[in-house]
Write an enzyme that holds these catalytic residues in place. Structure first.
Site, PDB file in Angstrom:
ATOM      1  N   LYS A 147      22.716  61.438   7.911  1.00  0.00           N
ATOM      2  CA  LYS A 147      21.413  61.316   7.271  1.00  0.00           C
ATOM      3  C   LYS A 147      20.769  59.998   7.693  1.00  0.00           C
ATOM      4  O   LYS A 147      21.502  59.093   8.095  1.00  0.00           O
ATOM      5  CB  LYS A 147      21.545  61.416   5.757  1.00  0.00           C
ATOM      6  CG  LYS A 147      22.032  60.127   5.079  1.00  0.00           C
ATOM      7  CD  LYS A 147      21.869  60.210   3.585  1.00  0.00           C
ATOM      8  CE  LYS A 147      21.494  58.864   3.034  1.00  0.00           C
ATOM      9  NZ  LYS A 147      21.437  58.744   1.612  1.00  0.00           N
ATOM     10  N   GLU A 215      23.470  53.874  -9.365  1.00  0.00           N
ATOM     11  CA  GLU A 215      24.217  52.870  -8.604  1.00  0.00           C
ATOM     12  C   GLU A 215      23.971  51.496  -9.214  1.00  0.00           C
ATOM     13  O   GLU A 215      22.874  51.245  -9.734  1.00  0.00           O
ATOM     14  CB  GLU A 215      23.748  52.853  -7.153  1.00  0.00           C
ATOM     15  CG  GLU A 215      23.982  54.156  -6.411  1.00  0.00           C
ATOM     16  CD  GLU A 215      23.414  54.091  -5.004  1.00  0.00           C
ATOM     17  OE1 GLU A 215      24.178  53.793  -4.084  1.00  0.00           O
ATOM     18  OE2 GLU A 215      22.210  54.316  -4.844  1.00  0.00           O
ATOM     19  N   HIS A 239      20.899  64.517  -1.383  1.00  0.00           N
ATOM     20  CA  HIS A 239      22.060  64.628  -2.275  1.00  0.00           C
ATOM     21  C   HIS A 239      21.731  65.339  -3.595  1.00  0.00           C
ATOM     22  O   HIS A 239      22.435  66.256  -4.019  1.00  0.00           O
ATOM     23  CB  HIS A 239      22.616  63.246  -2.618  1.00  0.00           C
ATOM     24  CG  HIS A 239      22.966  62.424  -1.420  1.00  0.00           C
ATOM     25  ND1 HIS A 239      23.657  62.932  -0.348  1.00  0.00           N
ATOM     26  CD2 HIS A 239      22.722  61.128  -1.129  1.00  0.00           C
ATOM     27  CE1 HIS A 239      23.807  61.970   0.545  1.00  0.00           C
ATOM     28  NE2 HIS A 239      23.249  60.878   0.091  1.00  0.00           N
TER      29      HIS A 239
HETATM   30  P1  NAD Z   1      25.292  50.396  11.920  1.00  0.00           P
HETATM   31  O1  NAD Z   1      24.016  49.725  12.280  1.00  0.00           O
HETATM   32  O2  NAD Z   1      26.325  49.630  11.173  1.00  0.00           O
HETATM   33  O3  NAD Z   1      25.986  50.927  13.260  1.00  0.00           O
HETATM   34  C1  NAD Z   1      25.240  51.498  14.305  1.00  0.00           C
HETATM   35  C2  NAD Z   1      26.150  51.847  15.450  1.00  0.00           C
HETATM   36  O4  NAD Z   1      25.337  52.451  16.467  1.00  0.00           O
HETATM   37  C3  NAD Z   1      26.859  50.670  16.117  1.00  0.00           C
HETATM   38  O5  NAD Z   1      28.160  51.077  16.464  1.00  0.00           O
HETATM   39  C4  NAD Z   1      26.036  50.427  17.390  1.00  0.00           C
HETATM   40  O6  NAD Z   1      26.801  49.914  18.470  1.00  0.00           O
HETATM   41  C5  NAD Z   1      25.616  51.833  17.721  1.00  0.00           C
HETATM   42  N1  NAD Z   1      24.394  51.828  18.530  1.00  0.00           N
HETATM   43  C6  NAD Z   1      23.187  51.308  18.201  1.00  0.00           C
HETATM   44  N2  NAD Z   1      22.330  51.498  19.230  1.00  0.00           N
HETATM   45  C7  NAD Z   1      23.000  52.142  20.196  1.00  0.00           C
HETATM   46  C8  NAD Z   1      22.664  52.608  21.498  1.00  0.00           C
HETATM   47  N3  NAD Z   1      21.435  52.460  22.011  1.00  0.00           N
HETATM   48  N4  NAD Z   1      23.599  53.242  22.218  1.00  0.00           N
HETATM   49  C9  NAD Z   1      24.850  53.418  21.710  1.00  0.00           C
HETATM   50  N5  NAD Z   1      25.237  53.006  20.487  1.00  0.00           N
HETATM   51  C10 NAD Z   1      24.317  52.365  19.749  1.00  0.00           C
HETATM   52  O7  NAD Z   1      24.872  51.739  11.151  1.00  0.00           O
HETATM   53  P2  NAD Z   1      25.734  52.558  10.058  1.00  0.00           P
HETATM   54  O8  NAD Z   1      25.526  51.941   8.722  1.00  0.00           O
HETATM   55  O9  NAD Z   1      27.122  52.742  10.550  1.00  0.00           O
HETATM   56  O10 NAD Z   1      24.965  53.962  10.025  1.00  0.00           O
HETATM   57  C11 NAD Z   1      25.077  54.926  11.045  1.00  0.00           C
HETATM   58  C12 NAD Z   1      24.366  56.204  10.610  1.00  0.00           C
HETATM   59  O11 NAD Z   1      24.973  56.714   9.433  1.00  0.00           O
HETATM   60  C13 NAD Z   1      22.886  55.989  10.235  1.00  0.00           C
HETATM   61  O12 NAD Z   1      22.150  57.134  10.602  1.00  0.00           O
HETATM   62  C14 NAD Z   1      22.909  55.861   8.722  1.00  0.00           C
HETATM   63  O13 NAD Z   1      21.685  56.252   8.137  1.00  0.00           O
HETATM   64  C15 NAD Z   1      24.018  56.848   8.392  1.00  0.00           C
HETATM   65  N6  NAD Z   1      24.686  56.576   7.113  1.00  0.00           N
HETATM   66  C16 NAD Z   1      25.325  55.403   6.905  1.00  0.00           C
HETATM   67  C17 NAD Z   1      25.971  55.163   5.704  1.00  0.00           C
HETATM   68  C18 NAD Z   1      26.731  53.889   5.446  1.00  0.00           C
HETATM   69  O14 NAD Z   1      27.328  53.790   4.383  1.00  0.00           O
HETATM   70  N7  NAD Z   1      26.739  52.933   6.355  1.00  0.00           N
HETATM   71  C19 NAD Z   1      25.961  56.142   4.709  1.00  0.00           C
HETATM   72  C20 NAD Z   1      25.305  57.357   4.943  1.00  0.00           C
HETATM   73  C21 NAD Z   1      24.678  57.563   6.162  1.00  0.00           C
END
Ligand code: NAD
Length: 482
Positions: A147, A215, A239
């Site tokens: 998401k 939350e 959700h």
């Molecule tokens: P983050 O910013 O911590 O991590 C992003 C990742 O993407 C990193 O590993 C980075 O190296 C990689 N990345 C960025 N640009 C890139 C590119 N051009 N080429 C290759 N890799 C690239 O983000 P996150 O918090 O891990 O979230 C990731 C996804 O999951 C998002 O869509 C977010 O909305 C979703 N999400 C996250 C959470 C959470 O708890 N963190 C919860 C629900 C959904």
């Protein structure tokens, strides 16, 4: 107890965003636990992919540190070392061609490949296109899309169309981790596996239904994203809507992906537009040691909501006349997610007015502990006459099922469903679009009116108007105070 395990064939799970927050907190620990449960057959691999340049050994160190930090249970160091032998790393740019050749060379022909898009949503289309361009995906491959799935109906449709040019719908797994929770699935088991509830599951016997996802945390480091999203897009459209679907849907003919998702879709399509005076939006103010929402999103005039409560109706035979109250927010008093089904009072009390008003309530608790509680009315023990009290019949899973109760986290279950090819707990393209079609006019309405969310105290119950929303109907919220 039947602890049936469906066999798993050898697979590769490629995690784009393998160094990110979600991968470290959820995906890597989930896969380690499934590895320990024997669900990563010999030869299966987890390939982390990210932009950062690092040798595979450094990535393995990062994985080890993530397991240490985020696994709640003690871990066996020997099992960790065996798990790390299954880990590979590739540096790659989702928006350019760098690194794709290396990933292509790493692919093996004898296995199912699942590609997890754990990256920002602006990269989803790039990844899907390049997986095809570089010939990494075959007919049996799957993609898992995190998401947010679109920002509104138009962008969701565009993303669905883009993904559909590269993958069939049966290969696309739109993840909503709420659907992986044990209790959410138990909701279906309770509703459709017992004779007890289903005959009463309608507006004749149910007064109203509440869904609360509260939350205590604020928007934290996600201010820039949240300022554009708000609680409606971040929580309600996905959700909360999914929980509403499961509580309100008709029994599917079979527990299979299409049958379940067809019924959920009918629920979303039966939702009436929400009346503007049935929507309460709020923003948390600063409190002891915490900044205000406007400070967190760095916009002193932000009109984005960190809290939303609304009342909605479903126009169908089962639910006509039963209101659904949904509320979600940040910086509230407790971290608590629950659904409460409030049954109507008995039509006539034989015990007289002195015994008070009593009714049954079924509470489905998702967080912090998962469980189901049925409040029943009984006689207060003792010799003081016929006084009635409500007591909980507690089906807390930890008590009922012992150590097996906390067996799997939502991500473990959902990732294994991807690997086994079961889409039941994932959102279909038409479901996502229908949810946006309901959400969009609500958002456009408050944008057109220029509504400003009401301030509310941090670590309290949200804006007062949210309580008024129910009090006007002579009802009270359940959930946050319990
Ligand atoms: P983050 O910013 O911590 O991590 C992003 C990742 O993407 C990193 O590993 C980075 O190296 C990689 N990345 C960025 N640009 C890139 C590119 N051009 N080429 C290759 N890799 C690239 O983000 P996150 O918090 O891990 O979230 C990731 C996804 O999951 C998002 O869509 C977010 O909305 C979703 N999400 C996250 C959470 C959470 O708890 N963190 C919860 C629900 C959904």
């Amino acid at each position: 107890m039947n602890t049936r395990k469906t066999p798993v064939n050898v697979f590769d799970l490629v995690v784009f965003g393998g160094t990110g927050d979600l991968a470290r907190r959820k995906i890597l620990p989930a896969m380690f636990k499934r590895f320990c449960a024997g669900e990563m057959p010999d030869g299966s691999r987890l390939i982390g992919v990210a932009r950062r340049a690092m040798p595979a050994e450094a990535y393995r160190d990062m994985v080890r540190a993530a397991l240490d930090e985020f696994l709640k249970t003690p871990i066996d160091p020997e099992a960790v070392e065996h798990f790390l032998q299954r880990i590979e790393y590739v540096q790659l740019d989702a928006q350019g061609e760098d690194g794709w050749q290396s990933l292509a060379e790493m692919m093996l022909p004898d296995r199912m490949r699942a590609f997890y898009f754990s990256v920002g949503p602006s990269l989803f289309s790039d990844l899907a296109a390049r997986l095809r361009l570089w010939g990494l995906a075959d007919e049996n491959s799957r993609i898992v899309v995190e998401k947010p799935f679109g920002h509104d109906l138009e962008t969701a449709k565009a993303l669905n169309a883009e993904l559909a040019t590269h993958f069939k719908e049966c290969q696309i797994y739109r993840i909503d981790h709420y659907l992986g929770k044990e209790t959410v699935q138990n909701l279906m088991a309770v509703r459709f596996g017992n004779m007890l509830f289903e005959p009463l599951w309608n507006s004749q016997y149910i007064d109203h239904i509440q869904i609360t996802v509260a939350e205590t945390v604020g928007v934290g480091g996600r201010g820039a994203y949240y300022q554009k999203a708000g609680a409606m897009r971040d929580m309600m459209q996905n959700h909360m809507m999914q929980l509403l679907c499961l509580i309100a849907m008709e029994p599917p003919a079979k527990f299979d992906p299409e049958a379940v998702r067809d019924e959920k879709l009918k629920v979303i399509r039966a939702l009436d537009p929400v009346e503007p005076h049935h929507i309460i939006r709020g923003q948390y103010t600063s409190g002891e040691d915490v900044a205000s929402f406007r400070e967190d999103v760095a916009d002193a005039r932000s009109k984005t909501e960190s809290f939303i409560a609304l009342k909605c109706h479903l126009s169908n035979w089962r639910w006509a006349g039963t209101p659904f109250y949904l509320r979600t927010g940040k910086r509230l008093k407790t971290r608590s997610s629950q659904i409460t089904v409030v049954f109507k009072d008995a039509p006539h009390s034989i015990f007289g007015p002195a015994s008070g008003r009593h009714n049954n309530e079924l509470t489905i608790q998702l967080q912090p502990d998962e469980g189901i509680i049925l409040d029943v009315t009984i006689k207060e023990p003792g010799a003081g006459g016929m006084k009635l009290i409500d007591v909980p019949l507690d089906m807390s899973f930890a008590e009922a099922l012992g150590p097996k109760a906390d067996a799997a986290d939502a991500y473990e279950r959902l990732i294994m469903d991807v690997i086994r090819g079961n889409q039941t707990l994932f959102m279909r393209n038409d479901e996502v679009e229908a949810a946006w079609a309901w959400t969009d006019p609500v958002i456009k309405g408050w944008e057109l009116r220029g509504d400003v969310p009401k301030p509310y105290d941090s670590f309290a119950n949200g804006p007062d108007d949210s309580s008024q929303l129910l009090r006007r109907d002579k009802r009270e919220w359940r959930g946050i105070k319990r």
